[in-house]
Design an enzyme around this catalytic site. Structure first.
Site, PDB file in Angstrom:
ATOM      1  N   LYS A 116      -0.948  -9.441   2.929  1.00  0.00           N
ATOM      2  CA  LYS A 116      -0.355  -9.037   3.943  1.00  0.00           C
ATOM      3  C   LYS A 116      -1.066  -8.012   4.830  1.00  0.00           C
ATOM      4  O   LYS A 116      -1.893  -7.336   4.053  1.00  0.00           O
ATOM      5  CB  LYS A 116       1.064  -8.412   3.514  1.00  0.00           C
ATOM      6  CG  LYS A 116       2.025  -7.951   4.760  1.00  0.00           C
ATOM      7  CD  LYS A 116       3.186  -7.230   4.376  1.00  0.00           C
ATOM      8  CE  LYS A 116       3.130  -5.800   3.856  1.00  0.00           C
ATOM      9  NZ  LYS A 116       2.545  -4.652   4.720  1.00  0.00           N
ATOM     10  N   GLU A 127      -1.259  -5.579   8.674  1.00  0.00           N
ATOM     11  CA  GLU A 127      -0.495  -4.905   9.526  1.00  0.00           C
ATOM     12  C   GLU A 127      -1.087  -5.133  11.098  1.00  0.00           C
ATOM     13  O   GLU A 127      -2.468  -5.084  11.431  1.00  0.00           O
ATOM     14  CB  GLU A 127      -0.646  -3.326   9.422  1.00  0.00           C
ATOM     15  CG  GLU A 127       0.328  -2.957   8.122  1.00  0.00           C
ATOM     16  CD  GLU A 127       0.469  -1.405   7.986  1.00  0.00           C
ATOM     17  OE1 GLU A 127       0.020  -0.591   8.862  1.00  0.00           O
ATOM     18  OE2 GLU A 127       0.817  -0.915   7.031  1.00  0.00           O
ATOM     19  N   ASP A 141       0.827  -1.145  -0.085  1.00  0.00           N
ATOM     20  CA  ASP A 141      -0.062  -0.063  -0.089  1.00  0.00           C
ATOM     21  C   ASP A 141       0.746   1.278  -0.049  1.00  0.00           C
ATOM     22  O   ASP A 141       0.273   2.227  -0.160  1.00  0.00           O
ATOM     23  CB  ASP A 141      -0.941   0.054   1.221  1.00  0.00           C
ATOM     24  CG  ASP A 141      -0.402   0.026   2.576  1.00  0.00           C
ATOM     25  OD1 ASP A 141       0.922  -0.206   2.501  1.00  0.00           O
ATOM     26  OD2 ASP A 141      -1.104   0.222   3.583  1.00  0.00           O
ATOM     27  N   SER A 142       2.305   0.765  -0.057  1.00  0.00           N
ATOM     28  CA  SER A 142       3.271   2.208  -0.275  1.00  0.00           C
ATOM     29  C   SER A 142       2.824   2.688  -1.498  1.00  0.00           C
ATOM     30  O   SER A 142       3.448   3.737  -1.841  1.00  0.00           O
ATOM     31  CB  SER A 142       4.593   1.604   0.021  1.00  0.00           C
ATOM     32  OG  SER A 142       4.947   0.529  -0.585  1.00  0.00           O
ATOM     33  N   ASP A 171      -0.843  -6.147  -0.503  1.00  0.00           N
ATOM     34  CA  ASP A 171      -1.236  -5.560   0.925  1.00  0.00           C
ATOM     35  C   ASP A 171      -2.691  -5.156   1.128  1.00  0.00           C
ATOM     36  O   ASP A 171      -3.208  -4.579   0.311  1.00  0.00           O
ATOM     37  CB  ASP A 171      -0.358  -4.297   0.865  1.00  0.00           C
ATOM     38  CG  ASP A 171       0.429  -4.014   2.364  1.00  0.00           C
ATOM     39  OD1 ASP A 171       0.178  -4.864   3.133  1.00  0.00           O
ATOM     40  OD2 ASP A 171       1.300  -3.037   2.100  1.00  0.00           O
ATOM     41  N   GLU A 199       9.068  -3.955  10.201  1.00  0.00           N
ATOM     42  CA  GLU A 199       9.584  -2.670   9.994  1.00  0.00           C
ATOM     43  C   GLU A 199       9.917  -1.754  10.923  1.00  0.00           C
ATOM     44  O   GLU A 199       9.401  -1.783  11.879  1.00  0.00           O
ATOM     45  CB  GLU A 199       8.125  -2.111   9.120  1.00  0.00           C
ATOM     46  CG  GLU A 199       8.655  -0.566   8.361  1.00  0.00           C
ATOM     47  CD  GLU A 199       7.503   0.017   7.768  1.00  0.00           C
ATOM     48  OE1 GLU A 199       6.467  -0.767   7.256  1.00  0.00           O
ATOM     49  OE2 GLU A 199       7.799   1.082   7.150  1.00  0.00           O
TER      50      GLU A 199
HETATM   51  O1  KIV Z   1       3.539  -1.151   1.643  1.00  0.00           O
HETATM   52  C1  KIV Z   1       4.671  -1.583   1.646  1.00  0.00           C
HETATM   53  O2  KIV Z   1       5.399  -1.340   0.612  1.00  0.00           O
HETATM   54  C2  KIV Z   1       5.516  -2.402   2.640  1.00  0.00           C
HETATM   55  C3  KIV Z   1       6.639  -2.650   2.915  1.00  0.00           C
HETATM   56  C4  KIV Z   1       7.397  -1.275   3.467  1.00  0.00           C
HETATM   57  C5  KIV Z   1       6.871  -3.747   3.532  1.00  0.00           C
HETATM   58  O3  KIV Z   1       4.518  -2.584   3.509  1.00  0.00           O
END
Ligand code: KIV
Length: 269
Positions: free
Chosen positions: A119, A121, A51-52, A90, A188
């Site tokens: 993934k 959090e 989600d970056s 994510d 992280e």
């Molecule tokens: O969103 C992302 O790119 C991430 C990484 C920093 C692990 O969660």
């Protein structure tokens, strides 16, 4: 198992989990079809549609505005690259927190567009959610330490695990996630010693970003690696100057158009 683009064997979630203690895991982010192809051709073990993307390619100040629609569109684009690397999507802010039902349905939406795993959090507070998604047959990667979707609660983007209490909580979180069924855990921006203790405490691989060398693998944001991000965190390493290359190519194109040397005969005959 769907066919993948290169000759190597498709990396599955159990295969990635079995790399702990055998081979260091390499994961990078990718957000679209061409970078999905390039990351896979480079031979990474896992590709994360992070989600970056909200900050890196959509220009937001944080990951909070990123929606399921955004993530599904970008995950589907990377899936069309048919990577042999494990494709992890994510789960964006509020796509898994409200209820386990929301979490399972949204994780399922990622599986339907081609993600091999999701993934999310959070630590022990997310154990029920992890259990429900895993029960539905979708592999889950955990993410602890600095969890950017919770930056407001954590007091900003800061290194985690600096106090004894915070370090102990992180280790408990990792154990709770393992017990709930994750196949690996991203750590992280923690102290390196804390990441080492977590790595020793769990039987699933840890994949670190900004948390030192003692993990089972490393992940970085692709745009940081290639020099295409507007902000690069201090823990990332830049291996190329893609921004410089792109700028130079566009400047050259503009110059040739203005002076009349593009298009040349080879481009229209
Ligand atoms: O969103 C992302 O790119 C991430 C990484 C920093 C692990 O969660």
């Amino acid at each position: 198992m769907p066919e993948c683009r290169s000759r190597r064997k498709k990396v599955t979630a159990p295969a990635l989990a079995s790399m702990k203690g055998e081979k260091r895991i390499v994961m990078v982010t990718a957000y679209d079809y061409p970078t999905g192809i390039l990351a896979d051709e480079a031979g990474v073990d896992a590709i994360l549609v992070g989600d970056s993307l909200g900050m890196v390619v959509l220009g937001y100040d944080s990951t909070l505005p990123v929606t399921m629609e955004d993530m599904l569109r970008h995950t589907a684009a990377v899936a069309r690259a048919k990577p042999c690397a494990l494709l992890v999507a994510d789960m964006p802010f509020l796509s898994y927190e409200p209820s386990t039902r929301d979490a399972v349905l949204n994780a399922g939406a990622f599986a339907r567009v081609g993600a091999d795993a999701v993934k999310l959090e959070g630590g022990s507070e997310m154990a029920d959610v992890v259990r429900a998604i895993v029960r539905a047959g979708i592999p889950v990667m955990g993410h602890i330490g600095l969890t950017p979707q919770r930056a407001a609660r954590l007091g900003g983007y800061r290194r985690m695990g600096k106090t004894k209490a915070e370090a102990e909580t992180l280790i408990q979180d990792a154990r709770a996630l393992e017990e709930a069924g994750v196949f690996s855990i991203v750590i992280e921006f923690t102290k390196a010693d804390v990441a080492r203790r977590i790595t020793e405490a769990v039987s699933v691989p840890t994949i670190c970003i900004g948390s030192g060398p003692h993990c089972d693998g490393q992940v970085l944001v692709l745009h940081d690696i290639i020099g295409l991000s507007t902000f690069t965190p201090p823990f990332a390493k830049r291996y190329a100057d893609a921004a410089g290359l792109i700028r130079k190519a566009i400047e050259e194109f503009a110059r040739e158009v203005r002076e009349g040397s593009f298009p040349g005969p080879e481009h229209y005959k």
